[in-house]
Design an enzyme around this catalytic site. Sequence first.
Site, PDB file in Angstrom:
ATOM      1  N   LYS A 285     -12.333  -0.153   6.796  1.00 27.68           N
ATOM      2  CA  LYS A 285     -10.563   0.581   8.321  1.00 27.68           C
ATOM      3  C   LYS A 285     -11.964   1.257   9.035  1.00 27.68           C
ATOM      4  CE  LYS A 285      -7.541   3.025   4.956  1.00 27.68           C
ATOM      5  NZ  LYS A 285      -7.323   4.014   4.022  1.00 27.68           N
TER       6      LYS A 285
ATOM      7  N   TYR B  77       2.124  -0.341   5.868  1.00 30.13           N
ATOM      8  CA  TYR B  77       1.890   0.326   5.039  1.00 30.13           C
ATOM      9  C   TYR B  77       3.725   1.236   5.349  1.00 30.13           C
ATOM     10  CZ  TYR B  77      -3.070   2.721   5.764  1.00 30.13           C
ATOM     11  OH  TYR B  77      -4.140   2.696   5.381  1.00 30.13           O
TER      12      TYR B  77
ATOM     13  N   ASN C 168     -10.628   7.893   5.114  1.00 32.85           N
ATOM     14  CA  ASN C 168     -10.817   7.255   4.126  1.00 32.85           C
ATOM     15  C   ASN C 168     -11.631   5.991   3.672  1.00 32.85           C
ATOM     16  OD1 ASN C 168      -8.766   6.265   3.351  1.00 32.85           O
ATOM     17  ND2 ASN C 168      -7.710   7.445   2.090  1.00 32.85           N
TER      18      ASN C 168
ATOM     19  N   HIS D  71      -9.647   0.329   2.622  1.00 31.74           N
ATOM     20  CA  HIS D  71      -8.044   0.350   2.042  1.00 31.74           C
ATOM     21  C   HIS D  71      -8.275  -1.652   0.602  1.00 31.74           C
ATOM     22  CE1 HIS D  71      -3.819  -0.709   1.284  1.00 31.74           C
ATOM     23  NE2 HIS D  71      -4.178  -1.898   1.097  1.00 31.74           N
TER      24      HIS D  71
ATOM     25  N   GLU E  63       0.035  -8.048   0.255  1.00 30.84           N
ATOM     26  CA  GLU E  63      -1.377  -7.877   1.880  1.00 30.84           C
ATOM     27  C   GLU E  63      -1.820  -9.311   1.970  1.00 30.84           C
ATOM     28  OE1 GLU E  63      -2.960  -4.806  -0.102  1.00 30.84           O
ATOM     29  OE2 GLU E  63      -0.660  -3.093   0.260  1.00 30.84           O
TER      30      GLU E  63
HETATM   31  P1  DAT Z   1      -4.383   4.683  -0.807  1.00 31.71           P
HETATM   32  O1  DAT Z   1      -5.016   4.330   0.542  1.00 31.71           O
HETATM   33  O2  DAT Z   1      -5.574   5.317  -2.111  1.00 31.71           O
HETATM   34  O3  DAT Z   1      -3.613   3.329  -2.005  1.00 31.71           O
HETATM   35  P2  DAT Z   1      -1.780   5.664  -0.655  1.00 31.71           P
HETATM   36  O4  DAT Z   1      -1.108   4.087  -0.227  1.00 31.71           O
HETATM   37  O5  DAT Z   1      -0.670   7.315  -0.910  1.00 31.71           O
HETATM   38  O6  DAT Z   1      -3.479   5.383  -0.843  1.00 31.71           O
HETATM   39  O7  DAT Z   1      -1.731   6.292   1.547  1.00 31.71           O
HETATM   40  C1  DAT Z   1      -2.071   5.128   1.686  1.00 31.71           C
HETATM   41  C2  DAT Z   1      -2.671   6.533   3.122  1.00 31.71           C
HETATM   42  O8  DAT Z   1      -2.438   7.103   4.003  1.00 31.71           O
HETATM   43  C3  DAT Z   1      -4.420   6.566   2.610  1.00 31.71           C
HETATM   44  O9  DAT Z   1      -5.341   6.135   2.732  1.00 31.71           O
HETATM   45  C4  DAT Z   1      -4.593   7.945   3.322  1.00 31.71           C
HETATM   46  C5  DAT Z   1      -3.269   8.471   3.757  1.00 31.71           C
HETATM   47  N1  DAT Z   1      -2.429   9.063   2.584  1.00 31.71           N
HETATM   48  C6  DAT Z   1      -2.092   9.427   1.613  1.00 31.71           C
HETATM   49  N2  DAT Z   1      -1.376  10.360   1.037  1.00 31.71           N
HETATM   50  C7  DAT Z   1      -1.907  10.980   2.566  1.00 31.71           C
HETATM   51  C8  DAT Z   1      -1.740  12.258   2.431  1.00 31.71           C
HETATM   52  N3  DAT Z   1      -1.195  13.385   1.477  1.00 31.71           N
HETATM   53  N4  DAT Z   1      -2.125  13.389   3.628  1.00 31.71           N
HETATM   54  C9  DAT Z   1      -2.956  12.368   4.532  1.00 31.71           C
HETATM   55  N5  DAT Z   1      -3.047  10.842   4.866  1.00 31.71           N
HETATM   56  C10 DAT Z   1      -2.273  10.156   3.593  1.00 31.71           C
HETATM   57 MG    MG Z   2      -2.182   2.518  -0.994  1.00 31.81          MG
END
Ligand code: DAT
Ligand code: MG
Length: 152
Positions: free
Chosen positions: A9, A49, A112, A115, A126
């Site tokens: 990212k 997303y 973070n 991805h 994806e």
């Molecule tokens: P991951 O990236 O671990 O697969 P995810 O698919 O649940 O996580 O969410 C996608 C992204 O969205 C994640 O990398 C960061 C953001 N995100 C997820 N939950 C969040 C939250 N509670 N607050 C802020 N950003 C969040």
């Molecule tokens: Mg995810």
Amino acid sequence: MERTLIIIKPDAVQRGLSGEIIKRFEQRGLRIVGMKFMSVSRALAEKHYEEHVGKPFFEGLVNYITSSPVIVIALEGTNAVEAARATIGKTKPFESPAGTIRGDFGLEVGRNLVHGSDSVASGEREVGNFFTESELFSWKRNTDPWIFENPS
Ligand code: DAT
Ligand code: MG
């Protein structure tokens, strides 16, 4: 063989962590079958997303991923999806154990670093969203028999 999509990212690219992150996936034994440096358009970000549309963090997430170039990587290997997610760590870096990418380099969920696809079906979808067929390579490494008991 199973495939997963990795995105290094904008924060990780800006912080000069791309090489460190790629190294960890390579060392794990995952095989790179596609890789490119690119900007993510808003349309592609919203597609990638789509499961998070409507959530309070969605706008910030799209702004973040489109804010600066990324490196996208298609990886292949036995249990590639789960293996890559274990190497990445938990969604929230502050909860991620040391030794994972997010646990070693991050603090906040909105920064973070990387991805990884969350299921085999997501991995297929994806990789297809980010790569054309001609950008993906079928190839073998001379080390494959030392990583895969049954290389294919
Ligand atoms: P991951 O990236 O671990 O697969 P995810 O698919 O649940 O996580 O969410 C996608 C992204 O969205 C994640 O990398 C960061 C953001 N995100 C997820 N939950 C969040 C939250 N509670 N607050 C802020 N950003 C969040
Ligand atoms: Mg995810």
